[in-house]
Design an enzyme around this catalytic site. Structure first.
Site, short mmCIF file in Angstrom:
data_model
loop_
_atom_site.label_atom_id
_atom_site.label_comp_id
_atom_site.label_asym_id
_atom_site.label_seq_id
_atom_site.Cartn_x
_atom_site.Cartn_y
_atom_site.Cartn_z
N GLN A 107 0.85 -1.19 0.00
CA GLN A 107 0.00 0.00 0.00
C GLN A 107 0.89 1.25 0.00
O GLN A 107 1.78 1.39 0.84
CB GLN A 107 -0.89 0.03 1.25
CG GLN A 107 -1.86 1.20 1.21
CD GLN A 107 -2.66 1.33 2.49
OE1 GLN A 107 -2.11 1.57 3.56
NE2 GLN A 107 -3.97 1.19 2.40
N TYR A 182 -6.45 10.24 4.68
CA TYR A 182 -5.11 10.66 4.25
C TYR A 182 -5.22 11.44 2.93
O TYR A 182 -6.31 11.66 2.42
CB TYR A 182 -4.18 9.43 4.16
CG TYR A 182 -3.95 8.84 5.54
CD1 TYR A 182 -3.21 9.53 6.49
CD2 TYR A 182 -4.52 7.63 5.92
CE1 TYR A 182 -3.02 9.03 7.78
CE2 TYR A 182 -4.35 7.12 7.20
CZ TYR A 182 -3.59 7.83 8.13
OH TYR A 182 -3.43 7.34 9.40
N ARG A 328 -6.69 -7.61 12.26
CA ARG A 328 -6.26 -7.92 13.62
C ARG A 328 -6.38 -9.41 13.96
O ARG A 328 -5.57 -9.93 14.73
CB ARG A 328 -7.05 -7.06 14.61
CG ARG A 328 -6.63 -5.60 14.60
CD ARG A 328 -7.65 -4.74 15.32
NE ARG A 328 -8.94 -4.78 14.64
CZ ARG A 328 -10.08 -4.31 15.14
NH1 ARG A 328 -10.08 -3.78 16.34
NH2 ARG A 328 -11.20 -4.37 14.44
N CYS A 351 -8.57 -12.79 18.38
CA CYS A 351 -8.37 -11.35 18.63
C CYS A 351 -9.47 -10.88 19.58
O CYS A 351 -10.64 -11.20 19.41
CB CYS A 351 -8.48 -10.61 17.30
SG CYS A 351 -8.57 -8.82 17.47
C1 LIG Z 1 -2.18 -1.10 14.08
C2 LIG Z 1 -3.00 -0.80 12.85
C3 LIG Z 1 -2.43 -0.08 11.80
C4 LIG Z 1 -3.16 0.16 10.63
N1 LIG Z 1 -2.54 0.78 9.57
C5 LIG Z 1 -3.21 0.91 8.39
C6 LIG Z 1 -2.55 1.41 7.24
O1 LIG Z 1 -1.36 1.72 7.24
N2 LIG Z 1 -3.30 1.52 6.09
C7 LIG Z 1 -4.62 1.16 6.02
O2 LIG Z 1 -5.23 1.30 4.97
N3 LIG Z 1 -5.26 0.69 7.11
C8 LIG Z 1 -4.59 0.53 8.26
N4 LIG Z 1 -5.23 -0.04 9.34
C9 LIG Z 1 -6.63 -0.50 9.20
C10 LIG Z 1 -6.67 -1.98 8.80
O3 LIG Z 1 -6.17 -2.18 7.50
C11 LIG Z 1 -8.10 -2.55 8.84
O4 LIG Z 1 -8.90 -1.89 7.89
C12 LIG Z 1 -8.74 -2.41 10.20
O5 LIG Z 1 -7.85 -2.90 11.21
C13 LIG Z 1 -10.07 -3.17 10.32
O6 LIG Z 1 -9.87 -4.53 10.01
P1 LIG Z 1 -9.78 -5.68 11.16
O7 LIG Z 1 -10.96 -5.49 12.04
O8 LIG Z 1 -9.81 -6.97 10.40
O9 LIG Z 1 -8.49 -5.46 11.89
C14 LIG Z 1 -4.51 -0.28 10.52
C15 LIG Z 1 -5.07 -0.99 11.61
C16 LIG Z 1 -4.34 -1.26 12.74
C17 LIG Z 1 -4.96 -2.09 13.83
#
Ligand SMILES: Cc1cc2nc3c(=O)[nH]c(=O)nc-3n(C[C@H](O)[C@H](O)[C@H](O)COP(=O)(O)O)c2cc1C
Length: 378
Positions: A107, A182, A328, A351
């Site tokens: 990304q 962003y 996560r 998680c």
């Molecule tokens: C620690 C952390 C860092 C993240 N950094 C990014 C990132 O750099 N770019 C992005 O598009 N989303 C980022 N996200 C969002 C995740 O890609 C994802 O959309 C979000 O965690 C929800 O999905 P999940 O519930 O499966 O974790 C981040 C999430 C977490 C927890």
């Protein structure tokens, strides 16, 4: 007790995205870990982190996010890709991911107004000089300025150069980060883009900065890579983007070369939607992705709190989305996919949605997981 899943046909079915074939429908979304070396290059810790997820059966990993220019660097150990010196490390990383049959993605991002001048050392850039209500409170030197046409050209060139570097290092899917508030999301949104030139005023003008980047990446790389765009389909902010806006935006992205649409939600102002806690349930935003799927011909990826292969399989079987990103829950157990296919399903580490991984809130220097201590220590 959890049982191994039977309905695996759809979730394990390969998917062609342009000329790249994904081995299954599970994606690891971009998650900034702060595991890079202090100069932004790929570290052994970063390679080990992604290797575990690739080995665990995930089909596509979006590494990063990686900053396309030095004025967009989040913190000291953010992954970076604004110089050729980062190529050898990236090559090692993508080779490792590929070894396990997983497809490497990256990304590419510019943080725009959602950054700290005290960290970037540069003026913050945005379509309009509107401070971010969150970041502006964190830094007394916070200052954002409206981008000139020369700034826009320069940042577009940064994205294209970064894509070429990633392709050179062996990446197969390039994701343009136009979500979560962003820079490119700021251009798309009437909430943050008040420009009166060809990059503002109308939906078609607001998407222009992205379509010009996509067109140039396609010109330079032809079909060597697939191109994903990540959007926040609902910013959950008054005056911000809602799913209906994407009916006009998506055809522009498709015409410019988008192959995959990664549908997220929220911005830093609504971060509880970007990274939902358990109170929102297991699939809070799948319906939004399904709505967006009606507007596009390309495969759609959904995300948000999805915790099991079983839920992912149900989403895909019901054609609510084509791919499911599990973030996560794959950090908590990188072998989630493979364990779900065997009797080891009962051994999956779950998680807790405790959000200890949000290191910028906890004061940790990089990402830690409450249930998987190995992620931050290796
Ligand atoms: C620690 C952390 C860092 C993240 N950094 C990014 C990132 O750099 N770019 C992005 O598009 N989303 C980022 N996200 C969002 C995740 O890609 C994802 O959309 C979000 O965690 C929800 O999905 P999940 O519930 O499966 O974790 C981040 C999430 C977490 C927890």
């Amino acid at each position: 007790m959890q049982q191994k899943i039977n309905d695996t046909k759809t979730v394990l079915q390969p998917l062609a995205v342009n000329q790249i074939t994904l081995p299954n429908r599970i994606v690891f979304p971009a998650i900034q870990t702060n595991y890079a070396n202090s100069d932004g290059s790929v570290s052994d810790k970063l390679i080990n982190f992604y290797a575990q997820i690739a080995k665990g059966g995930c089909g596509l990993i979006f590494t990063g996010s990686a900053s396309v220019s030095p004025d967009s660097v989040h913190s000291e150990r953010t992954m970076q890709i604004h110089s050729d010196k980062f190529i050898p490390g990236l090559e090692k990383l993508f080779t490792k991911i590929t070894q396990f049959g997983c497809v490497p993605g990256i990304q590419l991002m510019h943080a725009g107004r959602q950054a700290l001048r005290s960290v970037t050392g540069h003026d913050l850039l945005a379509p309009s000089a509107i401070p971010c209500p969150v970041h502006s409170k964190l830094d007394p030197t916070y200052k954002v300025r409206e981008m000139t046409l020369a700034d826009i050209k320069r940042v577009q060139n940064n994205f294209v150069a970064a894509a070429v570097r990633a392709a050179h290092a062996g990446v197969k899917v390039i994701e343009i980060h136009a979500a979560h508030g962003y820079l490119l999301n700021e251009f798309l949104s009437p909430y943050t883009n008040h420009r009166s030139d060809q990059y503002g005023r109308s939906t078609l003008n607001r998407v222009r900065i992205i379509t010009e980047i996509l067109t140039e990446i396609r010109n330079k790389l032809q079909q060597k890579v697939a191109i994903s765009v990540r959007i926040s389909a609902n910013e959950f902010i008054e005056g911000g983007l809602v799913p209906e806006n994407f009916q006009d935006i998506i055809p522009c992205l498709e015409n410019a070369g988008m192959d995959l649409l990664n549908v997220s939600v929220g911005t830093v102002e609504t971060v509880n939607k970007v990274i939902p806690n358990s109170s929102l349930g297991e699939t809070p935003f799948v319906d939004i992705a399904t709505k967006i799927k009606n507007f596009t011909k390309v495969p759609v990826c959904t995300v948000g709190s999805i915790a099991s292969l079983k839920t992912a399989a149900a989403i895909i079987s019901a054609k609510k989305a084509d791919l499911v990103a599990i973030g996560r829950s794959q950090v908590a157990d990188p072998a989630l996919v493979n364990k779900s296919l065997t009797d080891d399903v009962a051994k999956i580490t779950k998680c807790l949605k405790c959000n200890k991984c949000l290191y910028w809130n906890t004061g940790d220097k990089d990402m830690h997981c409450f249930v998987n201590h190995s992620v931050s220590t290796k």
